[in-house]
Design an enzyme around this catalytic site. Structure first.
Site, PDB file in Angstrom:
ATOM      1  N   TYR A 266       0.824  -1.207   0.000  1.00 26.06           N
ATOM      2  CA  TYR A 266       0.000   0.000   0.000  1.00 26.06           C
ATOM      3  C   TYR A 266       0.856   1.253   0.000  1.00 26.06           C
ATOM      4  O   TYR A 266       1.886   1.299   0.677  1.00 26.06           O
ATOM      5  CB  TYR A 266      -0.908   0.010   1.248  1.00 26.06           C
ATOM      6  CG  TYR A 266      -1.806   1.223   1.289  1.00 26.06           C
ATOM      7  CD1 TYR A 266      -2.973   1.245   0.536  1.00 26.06           C
ATOM      8  CD2 TYR A 266      -1.468   2.349   2.016  1.00 26.06           C
ATOM      9  CE1 TYR A 266      -3.786   2.359   0.530  1.00 26.06           C
ATOM     10  CE2 TYR A 266      -2.274   3.471   2.022  1.00 26.06           C
ATOM     11  CZ  TYR A 266      -3.434   3.477   1.275  1.00 26.06           C
ATOM     12  OH  TYR A 266      -4.235   4.583   1.273  1.00 26.06           O
TER      13      TYR A 266
ATOM     14  N   TRP B 151       1.057   5.725  -1.605  1.00 24.48           N
ATOM     15  CA  TRP B 151       0.759   6.715  -2.631  1.00 24.48           C
ATOM     16  C   TRP B 151       1.881   6.890  -3.644  1.00 24.48           C
ATOM     17  O   TRP B 151       1.644   7.385  -4.747  1.00 24.48           O
ATOM     18  CB  TRP B 151       0.467   8.070  -1.972  1.00 24.48           C
ATOM     19  CG  TRP B 151      -0.974   8.274  -1.676  1.00 24.48           C
ATOM     20  CD1 TRP B 151      -1.778   7.464  -0.918  1.00 24.48           C
ATOM     21  CD2 TRP B 151      -1.785   9.364  -2.111  1.00 24.48           C
ATOM     22  NE1 TRP B 151      -3.037   7.990  -0.857  1.00 24.48           N
ATOM     23  CE2 TRP B 151      -3.072   9.162  -1.573  1.00 24.48           C
ATOM     24  CE3 TRP B 151      -1.551  10.492  -2.884  1.00 24.48           C
ATOM     25  CZ2 TRP B 151      -4.129  10.049  -1.799  1.00 24.48           C
ATOM     26  CZ3 TRP B 151      -2.607  11.375  -3.099  1.00 24.48           C
ATOM     27  CH2 TRP B 151      -3.880  11.151  -2.571  1.00 24.48           C
TER      28      TRP B 151
HETATM   29  N1  LIG Z   1      -2.138   8.267  12.478  1.00 27.14           N
HETATM   30  C1  LIG Z   1      -2.544   8.295  11.209  1.00 27.14           C
HETATM   31  N2  LIG Z   1      -1.995   7.467  10.298  1.00 27.14           N
HETATM   32  C2  LIG Z   1      -2.396   7.515   9.005  1.00 27.14           C
HETATM   33  C3  LIG Z   1      -3.398   8.429   8.605  1.00 27.14           C
HETATM   34  C4  LIG Z   1      -3.992   9.265   9.580  1.00 27.14           C
HETATM   35  O1  LIG Z   1      -4.897  10.072   9.292  1.00 27.14           O
HETATM   36  N3  LIG Z   1      -3.523   9.191  10.865  1.00 27.14           N
HETATM   37  N4  LIG Z   1      -3.781   8.473   7.280  1.00 27.14           N
HETATM   38  C5  LIG Z   1      -3.610   7.260   6.499  1.00 27.14           C
HETATM   39  C6  LIG Z   1      -3.800   7.528   5.068  1.00 27.14           C
HETATM   40  S1  LIG Z   1      -5.289   8.270   4.653  1.00 27.14           S
HETATM   41  C7  LIG Z   1      -2.907   7.182   4.124  1.00 27.14           C
HETATM   42  S2  LIG Z   1      -3.342   7.330   2.475  1.00 27.14           S
HETATM   43  C8  LIG Z   1      -1.605   6.603   4.461  1.00 27.14           C
HETATM   44  C9  LIG Z   1      -0.468   7.092   3.547  1.00 27.14           C
HETATM   45  O2  LIG Z   1       0.604   6.221   3.645  1.00 27.14           O
HETATM   46  P1  LIG Z   1       1.657   6.059   2.449  1.00 27.14           P
HETATM   47  O3  LIG Z   1       0.999   6.260   1.130  1.00 27.14           O
HETATM   48  O4  LIG Z   1       2.386   4.798   2.672  1.00 27.14           O
HETATM   49  O5  LIG Z   1       2.617   7.300   2.746  1.00 27.14           O
HETATM   50  P2  LIG Z   1       3.665   8.036   1.804  1.00 27.14           P
HETATM   51  O6  LIG Z   1       4.512   8.862   2.709  1.00 27.14           O
HETATM   52  O7  LIG Z   1       2.965   8.753   0.712  1.00 27.14           O
HETATM   53  O8  LIG Z   1       4.542   6.840   1.249  1.00 27.14           O
HETATM   54  C10 LIG Z   1       4.902   6.719  -0.074  1.00 27.14           C
HETATM   55  C11 LIG Z   1       6.347   6.235  -0.142  1.00 27.14           C
HETATM   56  O9  LIG Z   1       6.660   5.983  -1.509  1.00 27.14           O
HETATM   57  C12 LIG Z   1       7.958   6.503  -1.800  1.00 27.14           C
HETATM   58  N5  LIG Z   1       8.017   6.781  -3.248  1.00 27.14           N
HETATM   59  C13 LIG Z   1       7.682   7.911  -3.903  1.00 27.14           C
HETATM   60  N6  LIG Z   1       7.835   7.748  -5.232  1.00 27.14           N
HETATM   61  C14 LIG Z   1       8.273   6.483  -5.415  1.00 27.14           C
HETATM   62  C15 LIG Z   1       8.612   5.723  -6.591  1.00 27.14           C
HETATM   63  O10 LIG Z   1       8.515   6.162  -7.721  1.00 27.14           O
HETATM   64  N7  LIG Z   1       9.019   4.431  -6.385  1.00 27.14           N
HETATM   65  C16 LIG Z   1       9.139   3.897  -5.137  1.00 27.14           C
HETATM   66  N8  LIG Z   1       9.556   2.643  -5.045  1.00 27.14           N
HETATM   67  N9  LIG Z   1       8.822   4.595  -4.027  1.00 27.14           N
HETATM   68  C17 LIG Z   1       8.387   5.865  -4.176  1.00 27.14           C
HETATM   69  C18 LIG Z   1       8.066   7.724  -0.927  1.00 27.14           C
HETATM   70  O11 LIG Z   1       9.419   8.075  -0.737  1.00 27.14           O
HETATM   71  C19 LIG Z   1       7.336   7.267   0.348  1.00 27.14           C
HETATM   72  O12 LIG Z   1       8.235   6.702   1.269  1.00 27.14           O
HETATM   73  O13 LIG Z   1      -1.290   6.910   5.827  1.00 27.14           O
HETATM   74  C20 LIG Z   1      -2.312   6.494   6.728  1.00 27.14           C
HETATM   75  N10 LIG Z   1      -1.835   6.669   8.087  1.00 27.14           N
HETATM   76  N1  LIG Z   2      -1.505  18.480   2.829  1.00 27.59           N
HETATM   77  C1  LIG Z   2      -1.941  17.210   2.732  1.00 27.59           C
HETATM   78  N2  LIG Z   2      -3.168  16.963   2.217  1.00 27.59           N
HETATM   79  C2  LIG Z   2      -3.619  15.680   2.134  1.00 27.59           C
HETATM   80  C3  LIG Z   2      -2.833  14.583   2.548  1.00 27.59           C
HETATM   81  C4  LIG Z   2      -1.534  14.879   3.099  1.00 27.59           C
HETATM   82  O1  LIG Z   2      -0.794  13.976   3.519  1.00 27.59           O
HETATM   83  N3  LIG Z   2      -1.139  16.193   3.171  1.00 27.59           N
HETATM   84  N4  LIG Z   2      -3.302  13.298   2.435  1.00 27.59           N
HETATM   85  C5  LIG Z   2      -4.405  13.043   1.523  1.00 27.59           C
HETATM   86  C6  LIG Z   2      -5.053  11.757   1.821  1.00 27.59           C
HETATM   87  S1  LIG Z   2      -4.259  10.321   1.359  1.00 27.59           S
HETATM   88  C7  LIG Z   2      -6.266  11.652   2.396  1.00 27.59           C
HETATM   89  S2  LIG Z   2      -6.993  10.116   2.624  1.00 27.59           S
HETATM   90  C8  LIG Z   2      -7.015  12.847   2.781  1.00 27.59           C
HETATM   91  C9  LIG Z   2      -7.636  12.661   4.166  1.00 27.59           C
HETATM   92  O2  LIG Z   2      -8.606  13.602   4.376  1.00 27.59           O
HETATM   93  P1  LIG Z   2      -9.328  13.669   5.798  1.00 27.59           P
HETATM   94  O3  LIG Z   2      -9.508  12.332   6.338  1.00 27.59           O
HETATM   95  O4  LIG Z   2     -10.526  14.508   5.596  1.00 27.59           O
HETATM   96  O5  LIG Z   2      -8.214  14.480   6.614  1.00 27.59           O
HETATM   97  P2  LIG Z   2      -7.735  14.561   8.118  1.00 27.59           P
HETATM   98  O6  LIG Z   2      -6.765  15.684   8.106  1.00 27.59           O
HETATM   99  O7  LIG Z   2      -7.300  13.245   8.641  1.00 27.59           O
HETATM  100  O8  LIG Z   2      -9.014  14.962   8.932  1.00 27.59           O
HETATM  101  C10 LIG Z   2      -9.744  16.173   8.722  1.00 27.59           C
HETATM  102  C11 LIG Z   2     -10.167  16.720  10.057  1.00 27.59           C
HETATM  103  O9  LIG Z   2     -11.084  15.839  10.690  1.00 27.59           O
HETATM  104  C12 LIG Z   2     -11.099  16.189  12.056  1.00 27.59           C
HETATM  105  N5  LIG Z   2     -11.526  15.052  12.858  1.00 27.59           N
HETATM  106  C13 LIG Z   2     -10.790  14.005  13.289  1.00 27.59           C
HETATM  107  N6  LIG Z   2     -11.552  13.165  14.017  1.00 27.59           N
HETATM  108  C14 LIG Z   2     -12.800  13.708  14.051  1.00 27.59           C
HETATM  109  C15 LIG Z   2     -14.039  13.323  14.640  1.00 27.59           C
HETATM  110  O10 LIG Z   2     -14.168  12.288  15.282  1.00 27.59           O
HETATM  111  N7  LIG Z   2     -15.094  14.147  14.439  1.00 27.59           N
HETATM  112  C16 LIG Z   2     -15.010  15.300  13.721  1.00 27.59           C
HETATM  113  N8  LIG Z   2     -16.115  16.025  13.572  1.00 27.59           N
HETATM  114  N9  LIG Z   2     -13.858  15.689  13.165  1.00 27.59           N
HETATM  115  C17 LIG Z   2     -12.778  14.903  13.316  1.00 27.59           C
HETATM  116  C18 LIG Z   2      -9.698  16.625  12.403  1.00 27.59           C
HETATM  117  O11 LIG Z   2      -9.764  17.847  13.129  1.00 27.59           O
HETATM  118  C19 LIG Z   2      -9.033  16.804  11.061  1.00 27.59           C
HETATM  119  O12 LIG Z   2      -8.381  18.055  10.954  1.00 27.59           O
HETATM  120  O13 LIG Z   2      -6.165  13.986   2.822  1.00 27.59           O
HETATM  121  C20 LIG Z   2      -5.447  14.149   1.600  1.00 27.59           C
HETATM  122  N10 LIG Z   2      -4.862  15.462   1.615  1.00 27.59           N
HETATM  123 MO   LIG Z   3      -5.314   8.597   2.350  1.00 25.60          MO
END
Ligand SMILES: Nc1nc2c(c(=O)[nH]1)N[C@H]1C(S)=C(S)[C@@H](COP(=O)(O)OP(=O)(O)OC[C@H]3O[C@@H](n4cnc5c(=O)[nH]c(N)nc54)[C@H](O)[C@@H]3O)O[C@H]1N2
Ligand SMILES: Nc1nc2c(c(=O)[nH]1)N[C@H]1C(S)=C(S)[C@@H](COP(=O)(O)OP(=O)(O)OC[C@H]3O[C@@H](n4cnc5c(=O)[nH]c(N)nc54)[C@H](O)[C@@H]3O)O[C@H]1N2
Ligand SMILES: [Mo]
Length: 766
Positions: free
Chosen positions: A113, A115
């Site tokens: 998994y 991005w």
């Molecule tokens: N506590 C907490 N944890 C969370 C979340 C949260 O809200 N709270 N959010 C979750 C969510 S929504 C998501 S989507 C995940 C994201 O989790 P990930 O998608 O695993 O996070 P990234 O940091 O985007 O990791 C991508 C990795 O790919 C590498 N990379 C970039 N380009 C390339 C390439 O071309 N080739 C290769 N081989 N590698 C490459 C980057 O250096 C990086 O290390 O995290 C989740 N974890």
């Molecule tokens: N800059 C930046 N933008 C991103 C990403 C990133 O890594 N960096 N990641 C992208 C990815 S993969 C994803 S999946 C999306 C995720 O998008 P979201 O899941 O919408 O993003 P979060 O920042 O985890 O949460 C949004 C807000 O929800 C609120 N929240 C948390 N728990 C609760 C709750 O129980 N109740 C309520 N009412 N609010 C709550 C928090 O205050 C938080 O600021 O973001 C995307 N956009």
């Molecule tokens: Mo995500």
């Protein structure tokens, strides 16, 4: 010295022109076509040329010396040994072959998994999955960390996945025109709308929200963080206790029923099961009426505030939006089901400016119109292995091979994994309860990681193969809600000995005798032409005239045809016989017979309030008095470019900033800029204090993405990675999604000796 030149590129956070001189990227200038560009691009030059790039293939010493079956638990602590590309690819091929022969393909975990980077051909997931399919398959993962609970529960209720809501959500121009009130659960932070998977060439959320405001639309921000809705929208800020939103919405539903303000015609004609839900709300079925006063006792808002909100929602055309964050919590299925239920009771589903939307503001694309074309996509082949896991059940799988688990009505068994292949993701970023992960991660015989940088995932691998970044290769950039497809041209030569994931897999495929199947004899350029041919075919079906590949490449971009503005479910609303939903009843399932049939106590057959194990109302809150939310970072995409300038500038005391309310800070003697220790039973990390009344009392916000940095499992994490504190337990047996937003912690000022950071340093290399 040669004159600097500028080359356009696309990233998940926007389009830039990279300035190049003497073979190095010296600056990233935002694209002139983007009125609201993201500053994240500023991190590109420093990160691409950072000392933490993996310089050449590496093997972990203990794995190399003792062999995979006797490798002895040194992942993350032993030094690495540089090896040649030939030797590295020989090792990978030999291991894949050995594991397949001795244990079968279901001993190989290739979920991988993550991005990775924008660019559709060098899309890491597509590359690794296609490669492993050519080798006879792999154990895959389903759903995402982003939206697992939504992805599983929404199809049962409305027949749409969360991806449908992202791609086909109500168009902003329609909302601005017809909307009156937008109630935003989790807000719609501009911070998160910097990002769109595949890459936006324009950032639109600020402009879209501004036009709503200018047209008189009112906003309510239901979130622990004030800035989750931009200050220029003058939103009313309501801060219920985290994870209690379902109770709040039930209180509103009770008022609608008691005051006879629910839309009975819509509920009768377009929904099934409202009677059973009503019996729950009134208390007829369980003896407890879900009145506004009841809701107030749970969510902490005053009953009068809840009634006032209910009345406004009934009086005005109301659009309910919900951030994905709400389903990244224990029982995360419930707020999503409840939001649909409430929108159905208001009767606005299918009407302009009404209804419900998910992931609004979670990404830039939700609310934009959709492209008409099928995007470029590398064919994946077929995976003959049946075994899979819900994506966030990684550690459960490693710890419990052969054990049964539930998922969406099925009962499956965890496979016995001996080899992990990770390409394009960072489990030490995305997974919860990292101390548990580190222990389970020692179990497999071999772990292979492709990475450009020495992330913690790379540091905890046996074989590390250095991958290029997008600026070191040619690709096609495309996102399904953006009108521009981009020629992503190579900007610099590969850094160090880095190779493209495709070329690495091609080399290994050659050793395994599957090169023809994997490459089909094509070079990268020939693949780009092949993928573009698919786009042309899809364009021909839409009667759209696109230039040929050479024309596209020379122009650097092409504009693709777009659909008009959309109003989700308007067809269904107008004529549900002709346009039924893709649910068993063809209607909105306020009560689901299917889910009832699963018999899950943690996911009942209609939306309901289920108390999480950890929240401010739990007994555990006496011990750990603060609820930690871990939102997406302002200054990064996840863990990407953490060592870049913009991310580094945003650190406080050199660590990830944690936002804490002045009352909570004062009670602990914490001042702005202090180094603090955040802790619970699962772990502890350092962070830099930001004292602000923009977070509600009792809650702290520590964004994700600081590179994990600790001396070993259970040791103090020095950089501010929230996942040493989060719980690794599924949302419910239905979706088994990630529950990062359900975590109680406490915070103390840190007065001990300040440990140096090593997150951005390479590991010891022999
Ligand atoms: N506590 C907490 N944890 C969370 C979340 C949260 O809200 N709270 N959010 C979750 C969510 S929504 C998501 S989507 C995940 C994201 O989790 P990930 O998608 O695993 O996070 P990234 O940091 O985007 O990791 C991508 C990795 O790919 C590498 N990379 C970039 N380009 C390339 C390439 O071309 N080739 C290769 N081989 N590698 C490459 C980057 O250096 C990086 O290390 O995290 C989740 N974890
Ligand atoms: N800059 C930046 N933008 C991103 C990403 C990133 O890594 N960096 N990641 C992208 C990815 S993969 C994803 S999946 C999306 C995720 O998008 P979201 O899941 O919408 O993003 P979060 O920042 O985890 O949460 C949004 C807000 O929800 C609120 N929240 C948390 N728990 C609760 C709750 O129980 N109740 C309520 N009412 N609010 C709550 C928090 O205050 C938080 O600021 O973001 C995307 N956009
Ligand atoms: Mo995500």
């Amino acid at each position: 010295m040669s004159a600097p030149k500028r080359i356009p590129t696309l990233t998940h956070w926007g389009a830039y022109q990279l300035e190049v001189g003497d073979g190095r990227i010296s600056a990233a200038h935002p694209s002139p076509h983007d009125a609201d560009p993201s500053p994240i691009g500023r991190s590109i030059p420093g990160a691409v040329h950072h000392r933490s790039r993996v310089s050449q293939p590496m093997a972990r010493q203990g794995w190399l010396d003792r062999g995979p079956e006797n490798h002895g638990g040194g992942r993350g602590s032993e030094p690495f040994v540089p090896i040649s590309w030939d030797r590295a690819m020989d090792f990978v091929a030999a291991e894949l072959d050995r594991i397949k022969r001795q244990h079968g393909n279901d001993a190989i975990f290739g979920g991988s998994y993550g991005w990775a980077s924008a660019g559709r051909f060098h899309h890491s997931q597509s590359q690794v999955h296609r490669f492993l399919n050519c080798h006879g398959g792999y154990v895959r993962s389903v759903d995402s960390y982003s939206a697992a609970a939504a992805n599983v529960v929404l199809p049962h209720i409305v027949g749409w996945s969360s991806l449908n809501f992202m791609r086909w959500g109500a168009s902003w121009e329609v909302v601005a025109e017809a909307g009156e009130l937008i109630v935003m659960f989790g807000g719609a932070p501009l911070r998160n709308a910097q990002v769109e998977q595949g890459g936006p060439t324009r950032h639109v959320l600020r402009e879209a929200l501004t036009s709503c405001r200018d047209n008189g639309v009112e906003f309510v921000n239901v979130s622990p963080l004030r800035d989750d809705v931009a200050d220029f929208l003058d939103a009313q800020w309501l801060a219920p206790r985290p994870n209690s939103d379902t109770a709040l919405m039930l209180g509103i539903a009770h008022w609608l029923i008691a005051e006879d303000r629910h839309d009975k015609a819509f509920l009768d004609n377009h929904c099934v099961g409202f009677d059973r839900f009503r019996a729950y709300v009134t208390g007829e079925s369980d003896g407890e009426a879900k009145t506004p006063a009841w809701a107030a006792s749970i969510c902490g808002l005053e009953a009068g505030v809840i009634v006032d909100l209910a009345r406004r929602m009934a009086d005005k055309r109301t659009y309910i939006t919900m951030a994905l964050a709400l389903q990244r919590a224990q029982h995360g299925e419930q707020p999503f089901w409840m939001a649909v239920t409430l929108a159905a009771m208001l009767g606005g589903i299918g009407l302009p400016g009404g209804g419900v939307g998910f992931s609004i503001g979670s990404f830039n694309n939700t609310g934009r119109t959709a492209t008409k074309l099928a995007g470029p996509k590398l064919p994946q082949g077929r995976n003959p292995v049946d075994a899979f896991i819900p994506v966030a059940r990684l550690v459960d799988m490693l710890e419990n091979p052969g054990t049964a688990f539930d998922y969406n009505g099925r009962r499956q068994t965890y496979p016995n994994i001996r080899l992990i292949y990770w390409c394009g993701g960072n489990p030490f970023h995305h997974h919860q309860d990292l101390n548990r992960l580190i222990a389970a991660w020692q179990r497999p015989e071999t772990i292979i990681v492709h990475e450009p940088w020495w992330t913690a995932a790379a540091k905890h691998a046996d074989l590390v193969l250095p991958a290029t970044t997008p600026y070191e290769r040619n690709d096609i950039g495309y996102s399904f809600n953006d009108e521009v497809m981009t020629a992503m041209k190579q900007v610099i030569e590969p850094v160090g000995a880095a190779r493209n994931d495709y070329d690495i897999f091609a080399g290994i495929a050659h050793r395994l005798g599957i090169a023809d199947a994997f490459t089909e004899g094509r070079s990268v350029e020939q693949w780009l032409r092949r993928l573009y041919d698919d786009v042309l075919q899809s364009a021909a079906a839409e009667r759209a005239d696109l230039p040929d590949f050479d024309g596209f490449w020379a122009a650097g971009q092409v504009t693709v045809p777009m659909n008009g503005p959309h109003i989700p479910f308007s067809d269904f609303r107008a004529d549900q016989q002709t346009h039924p939903l893709n649910t068993p009843s063809g209607k909105i399932e306020i009560y689901s017979e299917t889910i009832a049939g699963f018999g899950y106590d943690d996911c009942p057959p209609h939306a309901a309030w289920l108390e999480p194990d950890e929240w401010l109302g739990a007994p555990k809150a006496l011990q750990y008095t603060l609820h930690m939310v871990s939102p997406q970072p302002t200054a990064r995409l996840h863990s990407q470019l953490d060592c870049g300038d913009y991310s580094l500038e945003n650190k406080v005391a050199g660590r990830e900033p944690v936002m804490i309310h002045p009352d909570d800070a004062g009670a602990r003697g914490i001042e702005a800029g202090d180094l603090v220790r955040i802790f619970n039973d699962r772990g502890a990390c350092l962070a830099g204090a930001v004292v602000s009344d923009g977070v509600m009392p009792g809650v702290i916000a520590l964004a994700t993405g600081a590179w994990y940095d600790a001396a070993g499992a259970g040791q103090l994490e020095r950089h501010g990675n929230p996942n040493v504190l989060t719980r690794d337990v599924g949302t419910s047996r239905l979706a088994q999604g990630c529950t990062a937003h359900t975590a109680l912690v406490d915070v103390a000022r840190y007065d001990g000796p300040v440990p140096p950071l090593s997150a951005h340093e390479p590991p010891a290399i022999e």
